[in-house]
Write a protein that holds these residues in place. Sequence first.
Motif, PDB file in Angstrom:
ATOM      1  N   ARG A  24      14.697 -21.679  73.270  1.00 45.29           N
ATOM      2  CA  ARG A  24      15.560 -20.731  72.552  1.00 45.29           C
ATOM      3  C   ARG A  24      15.571 -19.401  73.253  1.00 45.29           C
ATOM      4  NH1 ARG A  24      17.695 -22.926  67.343  1.00 45.29           N
ATOM      5  NH2 ARG A  24      16.668 -24.956  67.380  1.00 45.29           N
ATOM      6  N   LEU A  25      16.704 -18.721  73.150  1.00 45.14           N
ATOM      7  CA  LEU A  25      16.799 -17.366  73.668  1.00 45.14           C
ATOM      8  C   LEU A  25      16.456 -16.394  72.554  1.00 45.14           C
ATOM      9  CD1 LEU A  25      20.102 -17.836  75.636  1.00 45.14           C
ATOM     10  CD2 LEU A  25      17.900 -17.242  76.656  1.00 45.14           C
ATOM     11  N   LEU A  26      15.703 -15.373  72.925  1.00 47.07           N
ATOM     12  CA  LEU A  26      15.354 -14.329  71.974  1.00 47.07           C
ATOM     13  C   LEU A  26      16.063 -13.042  72.391  1.00 47.07           C
ATOM     14  CD1 LEU A  26      13.537 -13.105  69.680  1.00 47.07           C
ATOM     15  CD2 LEU A  26      11.822 -12.712  71.434  1.00 47.07           C
ATOM     16  N   ALA A  27      16.981 -12.586  71.541  1.00 44.09           N
ATOM     17  CA  ALA A  27      17.602 -11.287  71.806  1.00 44.09           C
ATOM     18  C   ALA A  27      17.029 -10.331  70.771  1.00 44.09           C
ATOM     19  CB  ALA A  27      19.118 -11.411  71.736  1.00 44.09           C
ATOM     20  N   GLY A  28      17.736 -10.145  69.653  1.00 42.94           N
ATOM     21  CA  GLY A  28      17.173  -9.301  68.600  1.00 42.94           C
ATOM     22  C   GLY A  28      16.146 -10.031  67.757  1.00 42.94           C
ATOM     23  N   GLY A  29      16.314 -11.335  67.651  1.00 41.41           N
ATOM     24  CA  GLY A  29      15.338 -12.140  66.929  1.00 41.41           C
ATOM     25  C   GLY A  29      15.467 -12.112  65.418  1.00 41.41           C
ATOM     26  N   THR A  30      16.463 -11.418  64.895  1.00 38.80           N
ATOM     27  CA  THR A  30      16.504 -11.245  63.439  1.00 38.80           C
ATOM     28  C   THR A  30      16.910 -12.521  62.704  1.00 38.80           C
ATOM     29  OG1 THR A  30      18.705 -10.283  63.676  1.00 38.80           O
ATOM     30  CG2 THR A  30      16.871  -8.759  63.464  1.00 38.80           C
ATOM     31  N   ASP A  31      17.553 -13.440  63.387  1.00 41.44           N
ATOM     32  CA  ASP A  31      17.767 -14.767  62.794  1.00 41.44           C
ATOM     33  C   ASP A  31      16.666 -15.726  63.232  1.00 41.44           C
ATOM     34  OD1 ASP A  31      20.173 -14.622  61.235  1.00 41.44           O
ATOM     35  OD2 ASP A  31      21.249 -14.307  63.110  1.00 41.44           O
ATOM     36  N   LEU A  32      16.346 -15.634  64.528  1.00 43.69           N
ATOM     37  CA  LEU A  32      15.382 -16.581  65.093  1.00 43.69           C
ATOM     38  C   LEU A  32      14.029 -16.511  64.380  1.00 43.69           C
ATOM     39  CD1 LEU A  32      15.269 -18.471  67.762  1.00 43.69           C
ATOM     40  CD2 LEU A  32      13.699 -16.697  68.539  1.00 43.69           C
ATOM     41  N   LEU A  33      13.539 -15.284  64.140  1.00 39.63           N
ATOM     42  CA  LEU A  33      12.213 -15.178  63.533  1.00 39.63           C
ATOM     43  C   LEU A  33      12.211 -15.661  62.088  1.00 39.63           C
ATOM     44  CD1 LEU A  33      11.536 -13.428  66.124  1.00 39.63           C
ATOM     45  CD2 LEU A  33       9.771 -12.457  64.653  1.00 39.63           C
ATOM     46  N   VAL A  34      13.311 -15.476  61.408  1.00 40.06           N
ATOM     47  CA  VAL A  34      13.392 -15.983  60.036  1.00 40.06           C
ATOM     48  C   VAL A  34      13.267 -17.503  60.048  1.00 40.06           C
ATOM     49  CG1 VAL A  34      14.877 -16.203  58.011  1.00 40.06           C
ATOM     50  CG2 VAL A  34      14.782 -14.036  59.237  1.00 40.06           C
ATOM     51  N   ARG A  35      13.979 -18.111  60.983  1.00 43.32           N
ATOM     52  CA  ARG A  35      13.928 -19.577  61.064  1.00 43.32           C
ATOM     53  C   ARG A  35      12.560 -20.060  61.512  1.00 43.32           C
ATOM     54  NH1 ARG A  35      19.233 -22.025  62.931  1.00 43.32           N
ATOM     55  NH2 ARG A  35      20.784 -20.756  61.882  1.00 43.32           N
ATOM     56  N   LEU A  36      11.987 -19.313  62.440  1.00 43.35           N
ATOM     57  CA  LEU A  36      10.671 -19.671  62.951  1.00 43.35           C
ATOM     58  C   LEU A  36       9.636 -19.647  61.817  1.00 43.35           C
ATOM     59  CD1 LEU A  36       9.638 -20.180  65.883  1.00 43.35           C
ATOM     60  CD2 LEU A  36       8.985 -17.776  65.964  1.00 43.35           C
ATOM     61  N   GLN A  37       9.696 -18.581  61.029  1.00 47.45           N
ATOM     62  CA  GLN A  37       8.694 -18.434  59.984  1.00 47.45           C
ATOM     63  C   GLN A  37       8.920 -19.375  58.819  1.00 47.45           C
ATOM     64  OE1 GLN A  37       8.155 -14.258  59.169  1.00 47.45           O
ATOM     65  NE2 GLN A  37       7.478 -13.880  61.257  1.00 47.45           N
ATOM     66  N   ALA A  38      10.173 -19.776  58.638  1.00 48.08           N
ATOM     67  CA  ALA A  38      10.459 -20.720  57.559  1.00 48.08           C
ATOM     68  C   ALA A  38      10.278 -22.157  58.038  1.00 48.08           C
ATOM     69  CB  ALA A  38      11.874 -20.497  57.048  1.00 48.08           C
ATOM     70  N   ASP A  39       9.783 -22.324  59.259  1.00 48.38           N
ATOM     71  CA  ASP A  39       9.566 -23.667  59.813  1.00 48.38           C
ATOM     72  C   ASP A  39      10.850 -24.460  59.988  1.00 48.38           C
ATOM     73  OD1 ASP A  39       6.932 -23.513  60.243  1.00 48.38           O
ATOM     74  OD2 ASP A  39       6.301 -24.623  58.465  1.00 48.38           O
ATOM     75  N   MET A  40      11.975 -23.758  60.035  1.00 47.78           N
ATOM     76  CA  MET A  40      13.231 -24.482  60.240  1.00 47.78           C
ATOM     77  C   MET A  40      13.365 -24.909  61.701  1.00 47.78           C
ATOM     78  SD  MET A  40      15.402 -21.870  57.931  1.00 47.78           S
ATOM     79  CE  MET A  40      17.071 -22.396  58.286  1.00 47.78           C
ATOM     80  N   ILE A  41      12.712 -24.154  62.602  1.00 45.36           N
ATOM     81  CA  ILE A  41      12.710 -24.536  64.012  1.00 45.36           C
ATOM     82  C   ILE A  41      11.269 -24.469  64.529  1.00 45.36           C
ATOM     83  CG2 ILE A  41      15.074 -23.812  64.571  1.00 45.36           C
ATOM     84  CD1 ILE A  41      13.815 -21.184  65.657  1.00 45.36           C
ATOM     85  N   GLU A  42      10.971 -25.274  65.525  1.00 40.18           N
ATOM     86  CA  GLU A  42       9.664 -25.217  66.181  1.00 40.18           C
ATOM     87  C   GLU A  42       9.888 -25.288  67.679  1.00 40.18           C
ATOM     88  OE1 GLU A  42       6.434 -27.635  64.461  1.00 40.18           O
ATOM     89  OE2 GLU A  42       7.789 -27.957  62.766  1.00 40.18           O
ATOM     90  N   PRO A  43      10.336 -24.179  68.282  1.00 40.10           N
ATOM     91  CA  PRO A  43      10.686 -24.217  69.703  1.00 40.10           C
ATOM     92  C   PRO A  43       9.455 -24.409  70.590  1.00 40.10           C
ATOM     93  CG  PRO A  43      11.184 -22.056  68.731  1.00 40.10           C
ATOM     94  CD  PRO A  43      10.485 -22.857  67.698  1.00 40.10           C
TER      95      PRO A  43
END
Lengths: 287, 81, 742, 160
Positions: A24-43
Amino acid sequence: MQYLAPKTCAEAVAALAACDGDARLLAGGTDLLVRLQADMIEPDLLVDIKHIDTCQSIEEGPDGFVIGAAVASAELGEHASLTQAWPGVVEGMGLVGSTQVQGRATLTGNLCNASPAADSVPALVASGAVANVIGPHGKRQVDIIDIPTGPGRTSLAKDEMIESFSFPARGPRSADAYLRFIPRTEMDIAVVGVGVNLSLDENGTCTDARVAIGAVGPTVMLVPAAAQALIGSQVDAAALQAVQTACSDAASPISDKRGTAEFRKHTVGVIARRAAAIAHQRAQAAE
Amino acid sequence: MAHIQIFGSLRDLFDGQAAIEMDVRNLRDLLTKLPQAYPDCAEEIEEGVSVSIDGKIINDDWFRPIHADSEVVVLPRIVGG
Amino acid sequence: MSEYQAREFKVLGQRLKRPDGFDKVTGRARYGADVEAAGMLHGRILRSPHAHARIVSIDTSAAEALNGVKAVITRADFPQAAKGYEDIQDNCMAGERALYDGHAVAAVAATSKRIAKQALKLIKVEYEVLPHVTGVEQAIAPGAPIVQPGKVSKRVPEGFSDNVVRYTSFGHGDVEAGFAKADAVIEREYRTEASHQGYIEPHACLATLDEDGRGDLWVCTQGHYFIRDMSCAVLGLESANLRVTASEIGGGFGGKTTVFVEPVALALAKKSGHAVKLVMTREEVLRATGPTVSTYMQVKLGLNKDGIITAAYARLFYQAGAYKQGTADFGAMPAFAPYELENVHTEGLDVITNRPRTASYRAPGAPTACYAAESAIDEACLELGLDPLEVRLKNAAKEGTKSSYGPTYQDHGLIQCLEAVKDTEHWNAPLAANQGRGLAAGFWFNFGGETSVSVFLNTDGSVTVTEANPDIGGSRASISMMVAEEFGINYEQVRTTVTDTGSMGQNEPTHGSRVTFAVGMAAIKASREIKADIQQRLAKMWDVSADQVIWQDGKAHCTDNSKGIEPMSLPEIGAIANNTGGPIGAHHGANMEGAGVAFGVHICDTEVDPETGFVSVKRYTAIQDAGKMIQPDYVEGQLQGGAVQGIGWALNEEYVYGDDGRLQNPGFLDYRIPVASDMPMIDTVIVEVPNPGHPFGVRGVGETPIVPPLAAVGNAVSRATNVRLRHLPMSPPRVLAAIQSA
Amino acid sequence: MSSTHVSTKINGQAVEYVCPNDASLLEVLRDQLGMTGTKEGCGSGDCGACSVTVDGRLVCSCLVLGVEAQGRAVETIEGMANKNQLHKLQEKFLEKAALQCGICTPGVLIAARSLLEKNPDPTEQEVRYWIAGNLCRCTGYDKIVRAILESAKELREEAA
């Protein structure tokens, strides 16, 4: 999970290409981190593009603005000439989340998160900007509207990234606007969103227009009938009413926790009419 | 004899009476004698009640006096948020 | 007998700084999730994805085998709960059936948060999905899926499903006769959706529990004695063996008066032999702690042309969540409490559904019932062309009025609040296009309850107050102020701290608007005992009788001037305490009865966008009888905070369930509490009618402020749109649909 | 490599830590560094209780990775007062009773300071929109907004 902070797009793309798992690409992370913490993604790999110079800058040239993929929304709002040239793009991005989220969130992330309700996308689409995409085989330019292909999906390949956005040069008497409807005054996802970009001639006749609507279909869409209603008009009440009707007609929303389909279909027209009026007012002022 | 008021459908538990007269000295007396005289109200009393004595809500104070002219209302247990 | 004695106050009424403030503005204050212990494990709970399912089997072997996992528990690890605590235990950890989306079914303790999270994925639960029901009207209909069989109380009327489990009614007179005398009879139905207390701090605790049943619990709660007693009843422990310490609390509003994660953390601690920290996520808070009721309410109101209410009737169906509750009682009692009525009848019916067990939320039960009643009154005013303020004044309950729920009122300030409306600039200000002004009254009982306080005079003359009620709204400051007032000393000389269950006798939680009233009164009484003790000691020292020692301006004086004795200050007395009998202190434990009722009246201006249904609150005034104000800022803060919570409930806060029975919006993104830009300043007017039941006239103020806003906003929106909205929240789609169908 | 060694500056002090790559800055601050003044209310950027600044930019620390702090300067509530000398905003919050339970207070204060650094003379509306991402459930915002406006005024007067 591996974390990389490359200095060039080439390194970033190479890392994406080399990863067998979920990268995954991390730019601002404001969506990515939400998904990461909710276990919706495990990159397996996170590539932070904030250390790449070309992703970090706002360039203003004769051909228009180029905005780097990692530029945070707050930086857009602080850029005076960008705000003057593309107020709608800036305000669209400026409505994403809170002041805190503004400190991080980017146009790229908002676009590639591929939510139909993304606030920056209708104005981006209406602006006619293109995304400068880099992959292992070089660069290509992609129309904004072609990036999201459905909720959560984009047309970018696994080893491609957006480096920046190029906006067309701004002529006189041109302006854009973004308006959305939310139940509160802040902190909500758009129930409907509309971006309008238009140009006037010396007599005040509209010569060019693009109208894009969000949150009323699987992706943001252009409404050619709304643009046609504006082009050739004085952007008077009748034209604005026609914009309203065209946008309501074009919308094919669903009912969900954020609003009913009927509500969205009606409201997208109202918001489109109001957004067009704001863009018109700004264009008149932008001699 | 104290005058005990019974409300609405609570009356079903007291043979349909709107008010009953009972010789009680205090809250403890009342809570003991009510289910003895009217077994149907035992469940309600056990679940916990508040009793208004002369306009004051009393939750547990057994020795709160009840006078012959006291206004007594049996209520559900008052809680708060 | 009145406790209250009119007097001049020196400390009360001042806007003094809270003693806990410094720690709170510097980040030093310690909340539920802010502590750790050596060797601590992290707990995490597995929750049912189904609204209603039989738990066929739970296989925890793979989770137990994961490196770093120290304990996995299910309901099988809990003993039989003590009588009366079965539902509380079942809500903490599901037994045979999961009763709602988010119901706990298993829990793990592991050496890191990551491992705990991973372990949950390895627990295999086999469910047999059962039919579910989440809506109150669906749940009461005959033929609805039954959530908990065999729970129906005796007096529930015929014609409903067995989800209607409890029935109560109140009132007096003959409503049918009253309706016959009316010039207009309004018969309406109102609905409200469930809201959540929305405290910003998720539930959190840190537990230890030895094999021999001795433990410690650090927890954010409104009442650590309740938490202790419930945890012990659920886990088969003795209260003396479990010491519970309340952390600073990041909001509660009624939602932190019961257990959710605490017994689970204790059980994990016992099984693992380690301290276990358990912190809820926001999603867990919304899915699995106690929101409030959703309702379906029928109201019938008769008025004559003069605006006198000839009869009032309400039937209230309250959705209580998956377990039997009594909240409908607290709707039926206060619905018409602000009025003196010849004929009134209210009925409350509790309905269980496949939703989380509801918990108290600030005046639990009252806001929705008052929304229905006060909306119906507004509708009647519009129909008869009457002024809504005049109608309320004409019918207002006074001292000596027989209330709609039975007791006769003592002195209270409703009339003064209504009169104050007239004097506000707000009530008399003009309205712009698409604006409307709503008015509503509200009521809450308030209570006192069991309270323990100790007060000590230190050797340097400073005063320590030890109490055990978590401080949410500034009670440490208020209690210090009352003690300073009583001794005639400065506020800065008194320090109030909140202690643990091992250091102080029983206390009801911080709920029912009770703390400033009850703990304050206990502290005043303990202070008076200390003063009496000092009188005795100084009488001996001065060789006079005790009644010749008087307390004035913070000093003990000898009334026998012939002795030429200089008055003694507290520092001087503290310094000789050990010479005159030993340490000086007093404990006061009592059941603090005598809380006074509290009435409030709110005015709300809204503007409605007729094209989108968007509602903005343009102006708001909250008026309330506070008895005697201790710290005016904190009273205003309660009114402002309560009003904004009520506005949120009225406009956008809502539990949204899908057809699958799952909560659709378990996050602050889509559970929409008001943000700063949604609100105007909230003006307040405080009326002071002293409570005869408190030495300083204090009345509870915390809960009443959430009662009037639902109707005040509703009435304002309806007057702005000329369409009556009868379903909360009045979110834009509902408002627009109402405007379009008008 | 699932953990990273990070060198950063927190409240002006050089700090080094090794954190899991997927750990948020909030998690690092609270769990690894024991700086619990920064609060977690939602973990999704919707409540603002975890507000900090990174290189002077206001962010939610739950939406920043711990590894991203490498080479940057982080400011938290713990650094707001100068020893026991409170910042004007902290003083004013106490004086104006702009807090009740206090859980949102650190985040609100950090956000408010960030606003006043950019805009020393904000309108009521600018204050309300700036802190719209800082949820407060106790106060109804009234006293918070007043305290920020009054702090701004006094800071301007002191600077003049």
